[in-house]
Design an enzyme around this catalytic site. Structure first.
Site, PDB file in Angstrom:
ATOM      1  N   SER A  11       0.509  -0.953  -0.181  1.00  0.00           N
ATOM      2  CA  SER A  11       0.334  -0.452  -0.112  1.00  0.00           C
ATOM      3  C   SER A  11       0.838   1.310  -0.110  1.00  0.00           C
ATOM      4  O   SER A  11       0.596   2.465   0.239  1.00  0.00           O
ATOM      5  CB  SER A  11      -0.588   0.256   1.212  1.00  0.00           C
ATOM      6  N   TRP A  14       2.225   3.261  -5.105  1.00  0.00           N
ATOM      7  CA  TRP A  14       2.634   2.459  -6.149  1.00  0.00           C
ATOM      8  C   TRP A  14       1.378   0.944  -5.641  1.00  0.00           C
ATOM      9  O   TRP A  14       0.549   1.270  -6.572  1.00  0.00           O
ATOM     10  CB  TRP A  14       3.121   1.894  -7.221  1.00  0.00           C
ATOM     11  N   LYS A 134       9.022  -4.052  -9.139  1.00  0.00           N
ATOM     12  CA  LYS A 134      10.529  -3.658 -10.102  1.00  0.00           C
ATOM     13  C   LYS A 134      11.953  -4.216  -9.267  1.00  0.00           C
ATOM     14  O   LYS A 134      12.281  -3.403  -8.579  1.00  0.00           O
ATOM     15  CB  LYS A 134      10.525  -2.708 -10.674  1.00  0.00           C
ATOM     16  N   ALA A 167       3.498   6.456 -10.446  1.00  0.00           N
ATOM     17  CA  ALA A 167       2.402   6.081  -9.824  1.00  0.00           C
ATOM     18  C   ALA A 167       1.750   7.788 -10.125  1.00  0.00           C
ATOM     19  O   ALA A 167       0.051   7.718  -9.878  1.00  0.00           O
ATOM     20  CB  ALA A 167       2.278   5.196  -8.180  1.00  0.00           C
ATOM     21  N   LYS A 267      15.693  -0.612 -15.469  1.00  0.00           N
ATOM     22  CA  LYS A 267      16.067   0.732 -16.011  1.00  0.00           C
ATOM     23  C   LYS A 267      16.216   1.369 -14.689  1.00  0.00           C
ATOM     24  O   LYS A 267      16.495   2.339 -14.950  1.00  0.00           O
ATOM     25  CB  LYS A 267      14.399   0.848 -16.591  1.00  0.00           C
ATOM     26  N   ASN A 334      13.900   7.231  -8.296  1.00  0.00           N
ATOM     27  CA  ASN A 334      15.864   7.290  -8.480  1.00  0.00           C
ATOM     28  C   ASN A 334      16.732   8.453  -9.704  1.00  0.00           C
ATOM     29  O   ASN A 334      17.696   8.309  -8.845  1.00  0.00           O
ATOM     30  CB  ASN A 334      15.796   5.887  -9.501  1.00  0.00           C
ATOM     31  N   GLN A 362      14.428   1.694  -5.694  1.00  0.00           N
ATOM     32  CA  GLN A 362      14.583  -0.014  -5.380  1.00  0.00           C
ATOM     33  C   GLN A 362      15.973   0.051  -7.106  1.00  0.00           C
ATOM     34  O   GLN A 362      17.085  -0.939  -7.078  1.00  0.00           O
ATOM     35  CB  GLN A 362      13.547  -0.486  -6.860  1.00  0.00           C
TER      36      GLN A 362
END
Ligand code: NAD
Ligand code: 13P
Length: 412
Positions: A11, A14, A134, A167, A267, A334, A362
């Site tokens: 939650s 995203w 991701k 998001a 990515k 990022n 991430q």
């Protein structure tokens, strides 16, 4: 006929946005889905910020689940967005996943291991999953996709959703595209849905214990699957499109789970590099060069380690590939954190702590994980940009070294 019950495991920024999308669709398609959507919330005490319309001058911290269920807003991770009232924020993971046929995994990848440990054996054996995570999972055995790793751990089939999907833009219902890869086991096959032909199932399997299928690399899967009972609507491409497609969120269904998952994971490393060069003030040409080189390394990685099934077109043509790369290198977290780190002369971790209010990057962990995987195989030199990002994060290289490190020809 039975209906599918849906749980969103996660939650955050995203996770809350995907919950909104799914809950809008379960409300519209009550013949297929139970209207109520469970959203597992990692419980914490949160003070409603003074900028929120729900702020009453009393900023004593309250349970986040209680704030979400009362005000229908995740004031910490998706502030300012009203969530549909058919979302139930549930602090109990085991209770949230109970009896759900569709599990949507959507949380930062560093937390998924513990979540899977907790729900193993507590879910329906014929549940199916979609991973919106991701990242990649690196262990002594090698590299695996979260879709396959979750599937193996829980003995269910899991596909992947990924795309150019910042998001906050989607939560504000600004148009975007996404890619869902779902390559269901043969036991789930039914005849074409009534819309496209015969209403009669070709065959239905109520229970197929110990059945095998091909995994995302085309190998015989170790996952022991149980077939979805025929009383449920088929869990096929149509079903997942119905669950996720919105006028502002256009879904493309594909079968390349490896390509879609790798696009979203890799990515993030490239987005850090784009932030580094932008932070040095090198402009758009340098950023485009990073994207070009990064895309080549993404394709190479997919071909080298998932070559049996991965399709280059997933990287170069789908939302989960080049489109996600572009949006992430333009406005992703990022990118923004790496850029600010260079501008301020601090680490990316420090910017994450200071600026993201609990949201998680991430790219940093993925850069370290991919590097340890490549290093163990002596392949760092074949992936100069991925390697440079790892080295810059660890402080052994500088941003100024990037042009030389990724140079196709030596200009000395
Ligand atoms: P986020 O960055 O908002 O992370 C915060 C979430 O982590 C919160 O829900 C928090 O409760 C949870 N959390 C913190 N500590 C935890 C713990 N110990 N155990 C379990 N959960 C804990 O998360 P997000 O943006 O929802 O990202 C989820 C995944 O979706 C990531 O893999 C991300 O790359 C991907 N994604 C994000 C976006 C985006 O724009 N935010 C877009 C597409 C994909
Ligand atoms: P960040 O996690 O870098 O914000 O990327 C979001 C994303 O995945 C956009 O598609």
């Amino acid at each position: 006929a039975k209906k599918h019950k849906v749980t969103i495991v996660g939650s955050g920024n995203w996770g809350s946005t995907i919950s909104k999308i799914v809950a809008e669709n379960t409300r519209l398609h009550k013949d297929v889905f139970e209207e109520q959507v469970q959203m597992w919330v990692y419980e914490e005490d949160v003070a409603i910020p003074s900028s929120s319309k729900h702020f009453k001058g009393n900023d004593k911290p309250q349970k986040l689940t209680s704030i979400i269920n009362t005000h229908h807003e995740n004031v910490k991770y998706l502030p300012g967005i009203t969530l549909p009232s058919n979302i139930v924020a549930n602090p109990s993971l085991i209770d949230a996943v109970r009896d759900s046929t569709i599990l949507v995994f959507n949380l930062p990848h560093q937390f998924i291991g513990k979540v899977c440990d907790q729900i193993r054996g507590k879910i329906l054996p014929y549940a199916r999953g979609i991973s919106c995570i991701k990242g990649v999972n690196v262990s002594d055995d090698g590299v695996s996709l979260f879709s396959e790793w979750i599937g193996d751990g829980l003995d269910i089939y899991v596909g992947a959703l990924s795309g150019a999907n910042i998001a906050n833009e989607i939560a504000a219902e600004k148009w975007s595209e996404t890619t869902i890869a779902y390559d269901p086991p043969a036991m789930d096959s039914r005849a074409p849905s009534p819309r496209s032909g015969s209403p009669q199932p070709l065959f239905t399997v109520t229970e197929v214990p110990d059945a095998f299928h091909r995994d995302a690399r085309g190998r015989k899967s170790r996952t022991k699957l149980t077939g979805v009972p025929s009383e449920y609507p088929p869990l096929d491409h149509d079903c997942f499109r119905t669950l996720f497609h919105r006028p502002y969120f256009h879904v493309q269904m594909v079968s390349d789970v490896a390509g879609v998952s790798l696009g979203g994971a890799l990515k993030n490393i490239v987005a850090l590099a784009a932030g580094f060069v932008d932070g040095r003030g090198w402009g758009d040409n340098a950023k485009a060069a990073i994207m070009r080189i990064g895309l080549m390394e993404m394709v190479r990685f997919g071909k080298e380690f998932f070559g049996e099934t991965v399709q280059s077109a997933t990287f170069t043509e789908s939302s989960a590939g080049v489109a996600d790369l572009i949006t992430s290198c333009s406005g992703g977290r990022n990118f923004r954190c790496a850029k600010k780190a260079v501008e301020k002369g601090i680490t990316v971790d420090q910017v994450e702590q200071q600026d993201l209010n609990g949201q998680k990057l991430q790219g940093t962990t993925t850069a370290y994980e991919v590097n340890s995987f490549l290093k163990a195989r002596g392949l760092e030199k074949d992936y100069p940009l991925f390697t440079a990002v790892n080295d810059i994060l660890k402080g052994t290289r500088k941003v100024d070294d990037i042009p030389q490190l990724v140079a196709a020809v030596d200009d000395e």
